[in-house]
Design an enzyme around this catalytic site. Structure first.
Site, PDB file in Angstrom:
ATOM      1  N   SER A 171       0.734  -1.279  -0.106  1.00  0.00           N
ATOM      2  CA  SER A 171      -0.068  -0.050   0.133  1.00  0.00           C
ATOM      3  C   SER A 171       1.011   1.363  -0.034  1.00  0.00           C
ATOM      4  O   SER A 171       1.643   1.429  -0.945  1.00  0.00           O
ATOM      5  CB  SER A 171      -1.117  -0.041   1.351  1.00  0.00           C
ATOM      6  OG  SER A 171      -1.695   0.967   1.102  1.00  0.00           O
ATOM      7  N   HIS A 172       0.757   2.123   1.158  1.00  0.00           N
ATOM      8  CA  HIS A 172       1.285   3.443   1.033  1.00  0.00           C
ATOM      9  C   HIS A 172       2.772   3.221   1.641  1.00  0.00           C
ATOM     10  O   HIS A 172       3.279   4.409   1.587  1.00  0.00           O
ATOM     11  CB  HIS A 172       0.433   4.194   2.104  1.00  0.00           C
ATOM     12  CG  HIS A 172       0.181   3.767   3.425  1.00  0.00           C
ATOM     13  ND1 HIS A 172      -0.626   2.613   3.585  1.00  0.00           N
ATOM     14  CD2 HIS A 172       0.771   4.164   4.481  1.00  0.00           C
ATOM     15  CE1 HIS A 172      -0.632   2.393   4.735  1.00  0.00           C
ATOM     16  NE2 HIS A 172       0.304   3.050   5.411  1.00  0.00           N
ATOM     17  N   ASP A 226      -2.577   6.365  -3.445  1.00  0.00           N
ATOM     18  CA  ASP A 226      -1.302   5.868  -2.751  1.00  0.00           C
ATOM     19  C   ASP A 226      -0.728   4.664  -3.481  1.00  0.00           C
ATOM     20  O   ASP A 226      -0.981   4.660  -4.830  1.00  0.00           O
ATOM     21  CB  ASP A 226      -1.836   5.112  -1.331  1.00  0.00           C
ATOM     22  CG  ASP A 226      -2.790   3.903  -1.415  1.00  0.00           C
ATOM     23  OD1 ASP A 226      -3.428   3.936  -2.451  1.00  0.00           O
ATOM     24  OD2 ASP A 226      -2.676   3.099  -0.392  1.00  0.00           O
ATOM     25  N   ASP A 231      -1.172   1.254  -4.007  1.00  0.00           N
ATOM     26  CA  ASP A 231      -1.950   0.475  -4.515  1.00  0.00           C
ATOM     27  C   ASP A 231      -3.425   1.210  -5.027  1.00  0.00           C
ATOM     28  O   ASP A 231      -4.182   0.322  -5.521  1.00  0.00           O
ATOM     29  CB  ASP A 231      -2.189  -0.962  -3.546  1.00  0.00           C
ATOM     30  CG  ASP A 231      -2.778  -0.498  -2.509  1.00  0.00           C
ATOM     31  OD1 ASP A 231      -2.691   0.630  -1.975  1.00  0.00           O
ATOM     32  OD2 ASP A 231      -3.475  -1.418  -1.876  1.00  0.00           O
ATOM     33  N   ASP A 285      -5.951   2.628  -3.635  1.00  0.00           N
ATOM     34  CA  ASP A 285      -7.092   2.469  -2.725  1.00  0.00           C
ATOM     35  C   ASP A 285      -7.174   3.663  -2.270  1.00  0.00           C
ATOM     36  O   ASP A 285      -8.691   3.721  -1.621  1.00  0.00           O
ATOM     37  CB  ASP A 285      -7.219   1.335  -2.405  1.00  0.00           C
ATOM     38  CG  ASP A 285      -6.238   0.880  -1.176  1.00  0.00           C
ATOM     39  OD1 ASP A 285      -5.065   1.569  -1.079  1.00  0.00           O
ATOM     40  OD2 ASP A 285      -6.067  -0.310  -0.448  1.00  0.00           O
ATOM     41  N   ARG A 286      -6.303   4.438  -1.728  1.00  0.00           N
ATOM     42  CA  ARG A 286      -6.567   5.543  -0.863  1.00  0.00           C
ATOM     43  C   ARG A 286      -6.727   6.824  -1.619  1.00  0.00           C
ATOM     44  O   ARG A 286      -6.078   6.862  -2.916  1.00  0.00           O
ATOM     45  CB  ARG A 286      -5.366   5.937   0.266  1.00  0.00           C
ATOM     46  CG  ARG A 286      -5.209   4.508   1.071  1.00  0.00           C
ATOM     47  CD  ARG A 286      -4.278   5.186   2.116  1.00  0.00           C
ATOM     48  NE  ARG A 286      -4.084   3.767   2.981  1.00  0.00           N
ATOM     49  CZ  ARG A 286      -3.435   4.069   4.404  1.00  0.00           C
ATOM     50  NH1 ARG A 286      -3.128   5.369   4.575  1.00  0.00           N
ATOM     51  NH2 ARG A 286      -3.458   3.136   5.171  1.00  0.00           N
ATOM     52  N   LYS A 328     -11.559  -0.311  -1.090  1.00  0.00           N
ATOM     53  CA  LYS A 328     -11.689   1.132  -0.848  1.00  0.00           C
ATOM     54  C   LYS A 328     -10.980   1.692  -2.198  1.00  0.00           C
ATOM     55  O   LYS A 328     -10.314   0.938  -2.902  1.00  0.00           O
ATOM     56  CB  LYS A 328     -10.850   1.819   0.193  1.00  0.00           C
ATOM     57  CG  LYS A 328      -9.495   1.332   0.336  1.00  0.00           C
ATOM     58  CD  LYS A 328      -8.936   2.103   1.814  1.00  0.00           C
ATOM     59  CE  LYS A 328      -7.524   1.556   1.978  1.00  0.00           C
ATOM     60  NZ  LYS A 328      -7.560   0.555   2.765  1.00  0.00           N
TER      61      LYS A 328
HETATM   62  C1  VG1 Z   1      -4.012   1.401   8.479  1.00  0.00           C
HETATM   63  C2  VG1 Z   1      -5.233   2.318   8.335  1.00  0.00           C
HETATM   64  C3  VG1 Z   1      -6.771   1.446   8.100  1.00  0.00           C
HETATM   65  C4  VG1 Z   1      -6.435   0.733   6.520  1.00  0.00           C
HETATM   66  C5  VG1 Z   1      -5.202  -0.002   6.586  1.00  0.00           C
HETATM   67  C6  VG1 Z   1      -4.831  -0.568   5.147  1.00  0.00           C
HETATM   68  O1  VG1 Z   1      -3.991   0.265   9.090  1.00  0.00           O
HETATM   69  O2  VG1 Z   1      -5.293   2.773   9.664  1.00  0.00           O
HETATM   70  O3  VG1 Z   1      -7.665   2.220   8.132  1.00  0.00           O
HETATM   71  O4  VG1 Z   1      -7.482  -0.099   6.361  1.00  0.00           O
HETATM   72  O5  VG1 Z   1      -3.987   0.750   6.887  1.00  0.00           O
HETATM   73  O6  VG1 Z   1      -4.811   0.519   4.188  1.00  0.00           O
HETATM   74  P1  VG1 Z   1      -3.423  -0.014  10.605  1.00  0.00           P
HETATM   75  O7  VG1 Z   1      -3.794  -1.104  11.115  1.00  0.00           O
HETATM   76  O8  VG1 Z   1      -1.884   0.617  10.347  1.00  0.00           O
HETATM   77  O9  VG1 Z   1      -3.902   1.278  11.176  1.00  0.00           O
HETATM   78  V1  VG1 Z   1      -3.863   0.243   3.024  1.00  0.00           V
HETATM   79  O10 VG1 Z   1      -4.212   1.690   1.923  1.00  0.00           O
HETATM   80  O11 VG1 Z   1      -2.763  -0.282   3.515  1.00  0.00           O
HETATM   81  O12 VG1 Z   1      -4.507  -1.021   2.043  1.00  0.00           O
HETATM   82 CO    CO Z   2      -3.459   1.245   0.109  1.00  0.00          CO
END
Ligand code: VG1
Ligand code: CO
Length: 549
Positions: free
Chosen positions: A113-114, A278, A280, A282-283, A377
């Site tokens: 992801s990010h 981000d 991937d 989704d954000r 998302k």
């Molecule tokens: C974080 C965010 C959560 C989100 C997750 C995956 O998780 O707080 O809201 O769903 O990342 O997002 P955590 O457990 O680090 O708080 V992504 O864009 O990584 O798929």
């Molecule tokens: Co993501």
């Protein structure tokens, strides 16, 4: 087919977190490490009724290598149809779309992801089921149990396939198809939004925007949709080429990491609209002219205005938000007389509600918004939703948001993150906080106007899934205050180093004169209360958060 023995005992750390398994690339490169997790997925999901599997990732370092390994293993494990995004590319929402459209039994998405990418940075893998969504808790737990148990994995002897060449190869019993990762997703978006109205926005030439793809996966998607299909000027999408290290940056769409975009929305000649997504895809982050939209408000505003969008013109079944997300959407739902659900953090909890038709829109404070069109998302979808809204209402972003606050009141929100904290200390802090829960109600604090703020209630959030009755506990400590405020403490489940403590603050404000404050100012008393309740400084040794959003 070749069977290779693995030393499972060396890999006892493959418990999926909030969003799949995330580790350093170097950890994934250990012989058998990726294979162990992939075999555990296959053992968990087979025998399945169909043998069609989707594979793709966000293009980060090790994406291509991992895909070659997974394709060979999928063939050895009996899959008959394997669909791979060209170049190994598939945004998370597009993967969800492709799984659903092709009625696959699921997909394997490679992303962290990010989190930054590169040889010394992060990699990740997760399994999404036939509904296109992240596997629910019972499945991820079963996969984890498999990772501890298996002693061998299956693969075939076969050279790397050409991931860049569109077309189908027959390998053993399997058809391996390299497909265009953008078209299906772009078509889905065109079917949901009023592209004609959005085209006009650009044709008039007065509306100027920028989309920052942050050298991550959404570049090709944004170019196709915004520049080719909607006619936005070439160059509207910046940092559009996915790079294995995201150009050295954090592909995290927030005010700190998307600074190039932020600068374009400020300054002497600011643009009207800015957005970023981000790693991937989704954000999303949405910006107006010198204006930032908090993701909690974004969810509430999209809910309140969904009738402007063709796909939602018939109304919404309901809405859901993750627990730490502010309660702005709840107010809208109650005014619209639709249900509002509060789920644990992470997209997997929305899946059941979406599948059961209980909700249409959902979102999280962490820049995640989505709907029933896929089961993830969706960053670009949120951007298109806002563009469609701007076109339909013919109003700038700031007016849309301020009118919303005037009508519903404003839920101030901020999140304070303490990153790379010693795991034992972070755990100890949460444990002592939990132990204090029974004695919290009634405890009072004096604010700067010398009036009392009292704790009304406190708990450790647990969720009973209204669809399958599964229970998920220990999802964060919630503290509700007499001034309408709330503080939430939880530890991140996506980090790869030490622990990340997240403290969330929100407070409702209705007074017309108090709707334009800086959130840090509006919430400063809650921040002080959190400090005295949890002893963040004592436990973490930190005097201030590393990241404030
Ligand atoms: C974080 C965010 C959560 C989100 C997750 C995956 O998780 O707080 O809201 O769903 O990342 O997002 P955590 O457990 O680090 O708080 V992504 O864009 O990584 O798929
Ligand atoms: Co993501």
């Amino acid at each position: 087919m070749t069977t290779i023995r693995v030393n499972t005992q060396a890999f006892s750390d493959q418990k999926p977190g909030t969003s799949g398994l995330r580790k350093k690339v170097t950890q994934f490169q250990q012989p058998g490490y990726l294979e162990n997790f992939v075999q555990a997925i296959f053992n968990t999901i087979t025998p399945s009724s169909n043998q069609r599997l989707v594979i793709g990732g966000d293009g980060r370092f090790y994406n291509r290598e991992a895909i070659q390994v997974i394709v060979r293993m999928a063939i050895a494990n009996g899959f008959t149809e394997i669909l791979v995004g060209q170049g190994g590319i598939l945004s998370t929402p597009a993967a969800s779309c492709v799984i659903r459209k092709n009625k696959a039994c699921g997909g394997i998405i490679l992303s962290a992801s990010h989190n930054p990418g590169g040889p010394d940075e992060d990699f990740g893998i997760k399994f999404n089921g036939e509904n296109g969504g992240p596997a629910p808790e019972p499945i991820t737990e079963a996969i984890f149990q498999q990772t501890l148990k298996i002693t061998q994995y299956q693969t075939i002897d076969y050279n790397d396939i050409d991931l860049d060449k569109l077309g189908t190869l027959q390998i053993a019993q399997a058809q391996v198809t390299i497909f265009d990762p953008v078209i299906d997703y772009a078509d889905l978006m065109a079917s949901m939004f009023d592209f004609d109205a959005m085209k006009q926005l650009f044709q008039q030439g007065k509306f100027r925007m920028c989309f920052d793809a942050m050298h991550a996966v959404n570049g090709p998607y944004a170019k196709e949709i915004l520049e080719r299909r909607l006619g936005a000027p070439i160059g509207t999408v910046i940092n559009a080429t996915p790079l294995t290290d995201f150009g050295g940056g954090h592909p995290d769409p927030n005010l700190v990491h998307a600074h190039e975009l932020v600068a374009l929305l400020h300054g002497d000649d600011p643009l009207d609209f800015g957005a970023a997504s981000d790693g991937d895809g989704d954000r999303n982050m949405i910006l107006g002219k010198r204006f930032y939209i908090n993701p909690c408000d974004s969810l509430a505003i999209l809910t309140a205005n969904a009738d402007c969008i063709p796909a939602y013109a018939k109304g919404l079944a309901g809405v859901a938000r993750s627990m730490p997300t502010s309660r702005a959407a709840d107010r809208v739902a109650s005014a619209m007389d639709i249900p509002c659900f509060e789920t644990p953090t992470g997209w997997k909890f929305f899946g059941n509600l979406l599948d059961a038709g209980k909700i249409t829109l959902c979102g999280e404070e962490s820049f995640g918004t989505g709907s029933d069109h896929v089961r993830e998302k969706d960053g670009l979808w949120a951007v298109l939703f806002w563009l469609n809204l701007i076109a339909a209402k013919n109003q700038p972003v700031r007016d849309i948001v301020e009118n919303h606050w005037a009508k519903y009141g404003r839920d101030y929100f901020t999140r304070h993150d303490y990153e790379g904290v010693d795991s034992n200390n972070a755990q100890a802090m949460i444990s002592q906080l939990k132990a204090k829960i029974p004695t919290m109600p009634g405890q009072t604090f004096i604010d700067k106007n010398k009036s009392e703020i009292k704790i009304e209630s406190a708990d450790d959030f647990q969720y009973l899934d209204p669809v399958d009755n599964s229970k998920t506990s220990e999802q964060g400590v919630r503290v509700y205050l007499s001034n309408g405020g709330r503080i939430v403490f939880r530890l991140s489940g996506t980090g790869t180093q030490g622990a990340t403590l997240r403290v969330y603050f929100d407070c409702f404000q209705q007074h017309p004169d108090l709707l334009a404050q800086d959130p840090q100012h509006a919430l400063s008393e809650l921040v002080d209360i959190a400090q005295s309740l949890a002893g963040i400084k004592q436990f973490t040794g930190r005097v201030k958060p590393d990241v404030i959003t």
